[in-house]
Design a protein around this motif. Structure first.
Motif, PDB file in Angstrom:
ATOM      1  N   GLU A  51      -6.641 -19.612 -21.193  1.00 38.42           N
ATOM      2  CA  GLU A  51      -5.299 -19.995 -21.632  1.00 38.42           C
ATOM      3  C   GLU A  51      -4.425 -18.754 -21.761  1.00 38.42           C
ATOM      4  O   GLU A  51      -3.255 -18.760 -21.375  1.00 38.42           O
ATOM      5  CB  GLU A  51      -5.362 -20.765 -22.949  1.00 38.42           C
ATOM      6  N   PHE A  52      -4.991 -17.681 -22.283  1.00 42.83           N
ATOM      7  CA  PHE A  52      -4.254 -16.419 -22.375  1.00 42.83           C
ATOM      8  C   PHE A  52      -3.875 -15.918 -20.984  1.00 42.83           C
ATOM      9  O   PHE A  52      -2.732 -15.516 -20.745  1.00 42.83           O
ATOM     10  CB  PHE A  52      -5.083 -15.358 -23.108  1.00 42.83           C
ATOM     11  N   LEU A  53      -4.827 -15.928 -20.056  1.00 41.13           N
ATOM     12  CA  LEU A  53      -4.558 -15.438 -18.707  1.00 41.13           C
ATOM     13  C   LEU A  53      -3.478 -16.256 -18.002  1.00 41.13           C
ATOM     14  O   LEU A  53      -2.749 -15.728 -17.157  1.00 41.13           O
ATOM     15  CB  LEU A  53      -5.844 -15.442 -17.880  1.00 41.13           C
ATOM     16  N   ASN A  54      -3.357 -17.529 -18.351  1.00 41.47           N
ATOM     17  CA  ASN A  54      -2.401 -18.418 -17.685  1.00 41.47           C
ATOM     18  C   ASN A  54      -1.109 -18.624 -18.472  1.00 41.47           C
ATOM     19  O   ASN A  54      -0.284 -19.432 -18.077  1.00 41.47           O
ATOM     20  CB  ASN A  54      -3.065 -19.780 -17.433  1.00 41.47           C
ATOM     21  N   ASN A  55      -0.933 -17.895 -19.559  1.00 42.40           N
ATOM     22  CA  ASN A  55       0.267 -18.120 -20.368  1.00 42.40           C
ATOM     23  C   ASN A  55       1.495 -17.437 -19.764  1.00 42.40           C
ATOM     24  O   ASN A  55       1.431 -16.805 -18.718  1.00 42.40           O
ATOM     25  CB  ASN A  55       0.037 -17.727 -21.836  1.00 42.40           C
ATOM     26  N   HIS A  56       2.607 -17.553 -20.446  1.00 47.52           N
ATOM     27  CA  HIS A  56       3.911 -17.098 -19.954  1.00 47.52           C
ATOM     28  C   HIS A  56       4.160 -15.594 -20.075  1.00 47.52           C
ATOM     29  O   HIS A  56       5.164 -15.104 -19.568  1.00 47.52           O
ATOM     30  CB  HIS A  56       5.011 -17.840 -20.715  1.00 47.52           C
ATOM     31  N   GLU A  60       2.305  -6.905 -18.055  1.00 42.93           N
ATOM     32  CA  GLU A  60       2.357  -5.771 -18.969  1.00 42.93           C
ATOM     33  C   GLU A  60       2.129  -6.215 -20.416  1.00 42.93           C
ATOM     34  O   GLU A  60       1.432  -5.537 -21.175  1.00 42.93           O
ATOM     35  CB  GLU A  60       3.709  -5.049 -18.844  1.00 42.93           C
ATOM     36  N   GLU A  61       2.721  -7.343 -20.800  1.00 50.78           N
ATOM     37  CA  GLU A  61       2.530  -7.853 -22.161  1.00 50.78           C
ATOM     38  C   GLU A  61       1.074  -8.250 -22.396  1.00 50.78           C
ATOM     39  O   GLU A  61       0.526  -7.976 -23.469  1.00 50.78           O
ATOM     40  CB  GLU A  61       3.441  -9.056 -22.411  1.00 50.78           C
ATOM     41  N   LYS A  62       0.462  -8.854 -21.402  1.00 52.42           N
ATOM     42  CA  LYS A  62      -0.950  -9.231 -21.522  1.00 52.42           C
ATOM     43  C   LYS A  62      -1.826  -7.996 -21.662  1.00 52.42           C
ATOM     44  O   LYS A  62      -2.728  -7.955 -22.499  1.00 52.42           O
ATOM     45  CB  LYS A  62      -1.386 -10.056 -20.319  1.00 52.42           C
ATOM     46  N   GLU A  63      -1.562  -6.994 -20.851  1.00 49.54           N
ATOM     47  CA  GLU A  63      -2.379  -5.782 -20.917  1.00 49.54           C
ATOM     48  C   GLU A  63      -2.196  -5.072 -22.254  1.00 49.54           C
ATOM     49  O   GLU A  63      -3.165  -4.588 -22.835  1.00 49.54           O
ATOM     50  CB  GLU A  63      -2.080  -4.874 -19.728  1.00 49.54           C
ATOM     51  N   GLU A  64      -0.981  -5.042 -22.754  1.00 53.44           N
ATOM     52  CA  GLU A  64      -0.725  -4.424 -24.064  1.00 53.44           C
ATOM     53  C   GLU A  64      -1.440  -5.190 -25.179  1.00 53.44           C
ATOM     54  O   GLU A  64      -2.025  -4.596 -26.081  1.00 53.44           O
ATOM     55  CB  GLU A  64       0.780  -4.367 -24.344  1.00 53.44           C
ATOM     56  N   PHE A  65      -1.425  -6.512 -25.102  1.00 52.61           N
ATOM     57  CA  PHE A  65      -2.103  -7.337 -26.095  1.00 52.61           C
ATOM     58  C   PHE A  65      -3.598  -7.031 -26.101  1.00 52.61           C
ATOM     59  O   PHE A  65      -4.204  -6.848 -27.164  1.00 52.61           O
ATOM     60  CB  PHE A  65      -1.862  -8.823 -25.797  1.00 52.61           C
ATOM     61  N   ILE A  66      -4.202  -6.973 -24.937  1.00 51.35           N
ATOM     62  CA  ILE A  66      -5.641  -6.679 -24.831  1.00 51.35           C
ATOM     63  C   ILE A  66      -5.937  -5.294 -25.389  1.00 51.35           C
ATOM     64  O   ILE A  66      -6.860  -5.123 -26.201  1.00 51.35           O
ATOM     65  CB  ILE A  66      -6.126  -6.812 -23.371  1.00 51.35           C
ATOM     66  N   GLN A  67      -5.162  -4.305 -24.984  1.00 50.46           N
ATOM     67  CA  GLN A  67      -5.392  -2.940 -25.462  1.00 50.46           C
ATOM     68  C   GLN A  67      -5.210  -2.827 -26.966  1.00 50.46           C
ATOM     69  O   GLN A  67      -5.948  -2.098 -27.627  1.00 50.46           O
ATOM     70  CB  GLN A  67      -4.433  -1.965 -24.762  1.00 50.46           C
ATOM     71  N   SER A  68      -4.256  -3.554 -27.513  1.00 54.40           N
ATOM     72  CA  SER A  68      -3.981  -3.485 -28.952  1.00 54.40           C
ATOM     73  C   SER A  68      -5.067  -4.138 -29.797  1.00 54.40           C
ATOM     74  O   SER A  68      -5.180  -3.843 -30.976  1.00 54.40           O
ATOM     75  CB  SER A  68      -2.642  -4.173 -29.264  1.00 54.40           C
ATOM     76  N   ASN A  69      -5.847  -5.017 -29.193  1.00 50.94           N
ATOM     77  CA  ASN A  69      -6.830  -5.777 -29.954  1.00 50.94           C
ATOM     78  C   ASN A  69      -8.270  -5.425 -29.628  1.00 50.94           C
ATOM     79  O   ASN A  69      -9.196  -6.122 -30.058  1.00 50.94           O
ATOM     80  CB  ASN A  69      -6.583  -7.275 -29.760  1.00 50.94           C
ATOM     81  N   THR A  70      -8.470  -4.352 -28.878  1.00 47.44           N
ATOM     82  CA  THR A  70      -9.824  -3.886 -28.588  1.00 47.44           C
ATOM     83  C   THR A  70      -9.907  -2.383 -28.809  1.00 47.44           C
ATOM     84  O   THR A  70      -8.897  -1.693 -28.862  1.00 47.44           O
ATOM     85  CB  THR A  70     -10.224  -4.159 -27.111  1.00 47.44           C
ATOM     86  N   GLU A  71     -11.124  -1.908 -28.897  1.00 46.21           N
ATOM     87  CA  GLU A  71     -11.375  -0.472 -28.961  1.00 46.21           C
ATOM     88  C   GLU A  71     -12.066  -0.053 -27.656  1.00 46.21           C
ATOM     89  O   GLU A  71     -13.090   0.627 -27.669  1.00 46.21           O
ATOM     90  CB  GLU A  71     -12.245  -0.132 -30.172  1.00 46.21           C
ATOM     91  N   VAL A  72     -11.499  -0.506 -26.546  1.00 46.62           N
ATOM     92  CA  VAL A  72     -12.038  -0.179 -25.225  1.00 46.62           C
ATOM     93  C   VAL A  72     -11.092   0.824 -24.592  1.00 46.62           C
ATOM     94  O   VAL A  72      -9.877   0.620 -24.556  1.00 46.62           O
ATOM     95  CB  VAL A  72     -12.149  -1.452 -24.347  1.00 46.62           C
TER      96      VAL A  72
END
Length: 99
Positions: A51-56, A60-72
């Motif tokens: 659902e996240f991958l298919n959202n609006h 760049e916003e998706k990548e920022e969200f992932i980076q902000s919520n992981t320690e990878v």
């Protein structure tokens, strides 16, 4: 499904709870997650990721969200956050086969 269910909050919890600063590696953290959760939880997590991958949001916003919520540290594993997430979903789908 509960009308109060928010996939984005659940997705954020999955990322932060699984890929935190105390993990040995992202691969090991995902393996532990797949092995420790129920089949239902794994299916729900896959659905939240999709659902996240298919959202609006933009790429760049998706990548920022992932980076902000992981320690990878994505440069070290030589993939973008979105490539990484697509791989996680595939690995979780494979994990379903043994549940």
């Amino acid at each position: 499904m509960d009308k109060n269910y928010n996939y984005l909050e659940e997705f954020e919890d999955f990322l932060g709870g699984t890929f935190h600063q105390d993990i040995s590696s992202p691969e090991q953290a995902l393996d532990e997650f797949i092995n420790e959760v129920s089949r239902e939880c794994l299916v729900s997590t896959i659905n939240d990721c999709e659902e996240f991958l298919n959202n609006h949001l933009t790429k760049e916003e998706k990548e920022e969200f992932i980076q902000s919520n992981t320690e990878v540290y994505f440069p070290a594993i030589e993939v973008t956050p979105l490539q990484w997430l697509y791989t996680l979903v595939e690995q979780m789908r494979e994990g379903l086969k043994t549940k």
